[in-house]
Structures are given as structure tokens and as C-alpha cells.
Scaffold this motif. Structure first.
Motif, PDB file in Angstrom:
ATOM      1  N   PRO A   2      10.487  20.547 -28.487  1.00 56.07           N
ATOM      2  CA  PRO A   2       9.361  21.321 -27.956  1.00 56.07           C
ATOM      3  C   PRO A   2       8.000  20.638 -28.148  1.00 56.07           C
ATOM      4  CG  PRO A   2      10.169  22.316 -29.968  1.00 56.07           C
ATOM      5  CD  PRO A   2      11.138  21.232 -29.603  1.00 56.07           C
ATOM      6  N   TYR A   3       7.912  19.734 -29.095  1.00 63.02           N
ATOM      7  CA  TYR A   3       6.635  19.050 -29.307  1.00 63.02           C
ATOM      8  C   TYR A   3       6.346  18.033 -28.201  1.00 63.02           C
ATOM      9  CZ  TYR A   3       6.893  21.496 -33.696  1.00 63.02           C
ATOM     10  OH  TYR A   3       6.988  22.501 -34.629  1.00 63.02           O
ATOM     11  N   ASN A   4       7.359  17.707 -27.398  1.00 66.67           N
ATOM     12  CA  ASN A   4       7.150  16.834 -26.243  1.00 66.67           C
ATOM     13  C   ASN A   4       6.450  17.559 -25.095  1.00 66.67           C
ATOM     14  OD1 ASN A   4       8.254  14.528 -27.370  1.00 66.67           O
ATOM     15  ND2 ASN A   4      10.296  14.905 -26.536  1.00 66.67           N
ATOM     16  N   MET A   5       6.400  18.893 -25.140  1.00 63.03           N
ATOM     17  CA  MET A   5       5.770  19.648 -24.047  1.00 63.03           C
ATOM     18  C   MET A   5       4.337  19.182 -23.800  1.00 63.03           C
ATOM     19  SD  MET A   5       7.131  23.570 -24.049  1.00 63.03           S
ATOM     20  CE  MET A   5       6.914  23.955 -25.760  1.00 63.03           C
ATOM     21  N   LYS A   6       3.644  18.795 -24.852  1.00 62.80           N
ATOM     22  CA  LYS A   6       2.260  18.318 -24.690  1.00 62.80           C
ATOM     23  C   LYS A   6       2.192  17.077 -23.802  1.00 62.80           C
ATOM     24  CE  LYS A   6       0.152  20.032 -28.926  1.00 62.80           C
ATOM     25  NZ  LYS A   6      -0.608  19.681 -30.116  1.00 62.80           N
ATOM     26  N   GLU A   7       3.303  16.349 -23.710  1.00 63.87           N
ATOM     27  CA  GLU A   7       3.343  15.115 -22.919  1.00 63.87           C
ATOM     28  C   GLU A   7       3.440  15.377 -21.414  1.00 63.87           C
ATOM     29  OE1 GLU A   7       2.879  12.148 -24.305  1.00 63.87           O
ATOM     30  OE2 GLU A   7       2.778  13.098 -26.280  1.00 63.87           O
ATOM     31  N   TYR A   8       3.996  16.510 -21.025  1.00 62.82           N
ATOM     32  CA  TYR A   8       4.197  16.751 -19.591  1.00 62.82           C
ATOM     33  C   TYR A   8       3.672  18.098 -19.096  1.00 62.82           C
ATOM     34  CZ  TYR A   8       8.428  19.183 -21.222  1.00 62.82           C
ATOM     35  OH  TYR A   8       9.313  20.013 -21.860  1.00 62.82           O
ATOM     36  N   LYS A  34       5.482  28.938  -8.289  1.00 67.34           N
ATOM     37  CA  LYS A  34       6.427  27.909  -7.844  1.00 67.34           C
ATOM     38  C   LYS A  34       5.791  26.527  -7.898  1.00 67.34           C
ATOM     39  CE  LYS A  34       8.827  31.063  -4.753  1.00 67.34           C
ATOM     40  NZ  LYS A  34       9.140  31.397  -3.362  1.00 67.34           N
ATOM     41  N   GLN A  35       4.553  26.443  -7.467  1.00 64.71           N
ATOM     42  CA  GLN A  35       3.852  25.160  -7.463  1.00 64.71           C
ATOM     43  C   GLN A  35       3.686  24.628  -8.879  1.00 64.71           C
ATOM     44  OE1 GLN A  35       3.216  23.334  -4.804  1.00 64.71           O
ATOM     45  NE2 GLN A  35       2.450  21.724  -6.120  1.00 64.71           N
ATOM     46  N   GLN A  36       3.361  25.507  -9.828  1.00 64.33           N
ATOM     47  CA  GLN A  36       3.198  25.074 -11.217  1.00 64.33           C
ATOM     48  C   GLN A  36       4.524  24.560 -11.778  1.00 64.33           C
ATOM     49  OE1 GLN A  36       0.084  24.953 -12.850  1.00 64.33           O
ATOM     50  NE2 GLN A  36       1.365  23.612 -14.063  1.00 64.33           N
ATOM     51  N   SER A  37       5.629  25.206 -11.434  1.00 66.69           N
ATOM     52  CA  SER A  37       6.946  24.741 -11.873  1.00 66.69           C
ATOM     53  C   SER A  37       7.239  23.350 -11.324  1.00 66.69           C
ATOM     54  CB  SER A  37       8.045  25.711 -11.434  1.00 66.69           C
ATOM     55  OG  SER A  37       7.904  26.942 -12.091  1.00 66.69           O
ATOM     56  N   LYS A  38       6.901  23.115 -10.066  1.00 62.87           N
ATOM     57  CA  LYS A  38       7.106  21.795  -9.462  1.00 62.87           C
ATOM     58  C   LYS A  38       6.291  20.730 -10.186  1.00 62.87           C
ATOM     59  CE  LYS A  38       8.195  23.378  -4.810  1.00 62.87           C
ATOM     60  NZ  LYS A  38       7.776  23.418  -3.407  1.00 62.87           N
ATOM     61  N   VAL A  39       5.061  21.069 -10.546  1.00 63.77           N
ATOM     62  CA  VAL A  39       4.204  20.126 -11.274  1.00 63.77           C
ATOM     63  C   VAL A  39       4.834  19.784 -12.617  1.00 63.77           C
ATOM     64  CG1 VAL A  39       1.971  19.875 -12.455  1.00 63.77           C
ATOM     65  CG2 VAL A  39       2.056  20.776 -10.126  1.00 63.77           C
ATOM     66  N   TYR A  40       5.309  20.797 -13.353  1.00 63.85           N
ATOM     67  CA  TYR A  40       5.939  20.542 -14.654  1.00 63.85           C
ATOM     68  C   TYR A  40       7.184  19.671 -14.511  1.00 63.85           C
ATOM     69  CZ  TYR A  40       2.927  24.046 -16.883  1.00 63.85           C
ATOM     70  OH  TYR A  40       1.858  24.760 -17.374  1.00 63.85           O
ATOM     71  N   LEU A  41       8.003  19.923 -13.496  1.00 62.87           N
ATOM     72  CA  LEU A  41       9.200  19.104 -13.285  1.00 62.87           C
ATOM     73  C   LEU A  41       8.825  17.658 -12.976  1.00 62.87           C
ATOM     74  CD1 LEU A  41      11.607  21.383 -11.211  1.00 62.87           C
ATOM     75  CD2 LEU A  41      11.771  20.795 -13.615  1.00 62.87           C
ATOM     76  N   LYS A  42       7.860  17.485 -12.093  1.00 61.99           N
ATOM     77  CA  LYS A  42       7.402  16.131 -11.733  1.00 61.99           C
ATOM     78  C   LYS A  42       6.840  15.416 -12.961  1.00 61.99           C
ATOM     79  CE  LYS A  42       3.933  13.928  -8.839  1.00 61.99           C
ATOM     80  NZ  LYS A  42       2.861  13.809  -9.796  1.00 61.99           N
ATOM     81  N   ASN A  43       6.026  16.104 -13.743  1.00 62.49           N
ATOM     82  CA  ASN A  43       5.451  15.507 -14.947  1.00 62.49           C
ATOM     83  C   ASN A  43       6.528  15.171 -15.975  1.00 62.49           C
ATOM     84  OD1 ASN A  43       2.943  15.793 -13.783  1.00 62.49           O
ATOM     85  ND2 ASN A  43       2.291  17.462 -15.109  1.00 62.49           N
ATOM     86  N   PHE A  44       7.545  16.044 -16.109  1.00 60.26           N
ATOM     87  CA  PHE A  44       8.634  15.757 -17.050  1.00 60.26           C
ATOM     88  C   PHE A  44       9.407  14.522 -16.587  1.00 60.26           C
ATOM     89  CE2 PHE A  44      13.017  16.251 -18.572  1.00 60.26           C
ATOM     90  CZ  PHE A  44      12.774  16.207 -19.930  1.00 60.26           C
TER      91      PHE A  44
END
Length: 174
Positions: free
Chosen positions: A48-54, A157-167
């Protein structure tokens, strides 16, 4: 003429009542292909500490109870929404892990003011060097958040797409 005015004036009231009484949920699924093996993807995602990365805006992740990554554990997330270098909104969420048997599935709930979010994440091996990340979201809204959810489902939905792309970028560049 009076009937027309009455209809025009009653429409906003009827719409708000409809939203408050009969709407309030959003469900959708997003997926992305990541150029990394399933084990690497799972390990990076399960920290969970990786969340800050994406995930832009994560200010803190604080374990409240249980052991990190274990079913039943709870944590507090503080997320800042920033525009033009200024915090415009701060959201405090409580995360609870419901299931965690990655790479098959990790189900987590997030509770915030007026929002209950159930997130199910799964990883599927496509090849030795590719993994499909499947993210399912279910939002249940209360109060004023029902109105926001009704008029702006695409923002979630758009925010979820951004998080997936960033991950994906985080994993592929790690």
C-alpha cells in the motif's frame, strides 16, 4: 399557462427527489495490459505504500488495526485533490481489506463522507512478460454525493483509468 409554469418549476424538485430516492450506485470495470510478469505486478500492487507512486494526491496511509495486507485490516488514507498547486479538497477514507489472495483477487472497501466504494482487483497472466489488470468498482452514494454520482459518473470512471495507466507506468519503470 399556469400548468406550464407549474411543470417547469416542479421539474427540478422531481429530479432531485428521483436522484435521492432511486439512484446512488455506479458499477463499472476497467482493465489494462501491463508489460511485466504477474508476480512482479502482484508484489508492487500489494504494497500500500506504493500508492503514492501512482495515485496523485495521496498524503498518507496509516494502519489503524490489524496487520498490513491481511484480511480485516483497516487503514486511513488522506487524499488531497490539487489544482494549480493548491489543495482544493481533502478526503479522508477508511480502507478495509475484505479478501486478499493475489494475484487471483484483492477486494477492498473504502468509506468516506457519503461514499462507500467496493474495489475488486484481479491479475491474469497473459504471457511470461504480460499481465492483465482488471479493476472493478462499485460506488454506493448517500446524501449530496448521490447527486454528484448521478451527474458525473464519467468522472469516477476517468479517475480509475488514470490510476490504472499510472500503475502500469510505475510497474514498467520499476
Amino acid at each position: 399557462m399556469k400548468k406550464a409554469i407549474l411543470i417547469i418549476l416542479s421539474f427540478p424538485i422531481t429530479l432531485v427527489l428521483y436522484i435521492l430516492l432511486f439512484s446512488g450506485n455506479i458499477k463499472y470495470s476497467e482493465e489494462i495490459l501491463i508489460n511485466a510478469n504477474i508476480d512482479t505486478v502482484s508484489i508492487l500492487f500489494d504494497n500500500p505504500y506504493n500508492m503514492k507512486e501512482y495515485m496523485d494526491g495521496i498524503e498518507s496511509y496509516t494502519l489503524l488495526s490489524g496487520n498490513i495486507r491481511e484480511v480485516g485490516s483497516k487503514a486511513e488514507l488522506v487524499v488531497n485533490y490539487v489544482e494549480e498547486n493548491e489543495v482544493i479538497n481533502k478526503i479522508v477514507m477508511v480502507e478495509e481489506i475484505i479478501t486478499n489472495n493475489l494475484p487471483d483477487e484483492k477486494k477492498v472497501t473504502y468509506t468516506a463522507d457519503g461514499v462507500y466504494n467496493i474495489v475488486t482487483n484481479r491479475f491474469e497472466s497473459v504471457s511470461e512478460s504480460q499481465t492483465k489488470f482488471i479493476n472493478q468498482q462499485e460506488f454506493k452514494f448517500k446524501g449530496y454525493m448521490k447527486i454528484i454520482g448521478f451527474f458525473m459518473p464519467s468522472a469516477f470512471k476517468q479517475q480509475s483509468k488514470v490510476y490504472l495507466k499510472n500503475f502500469k507506468e510505475f510497474v514498467e519503470n520499476s
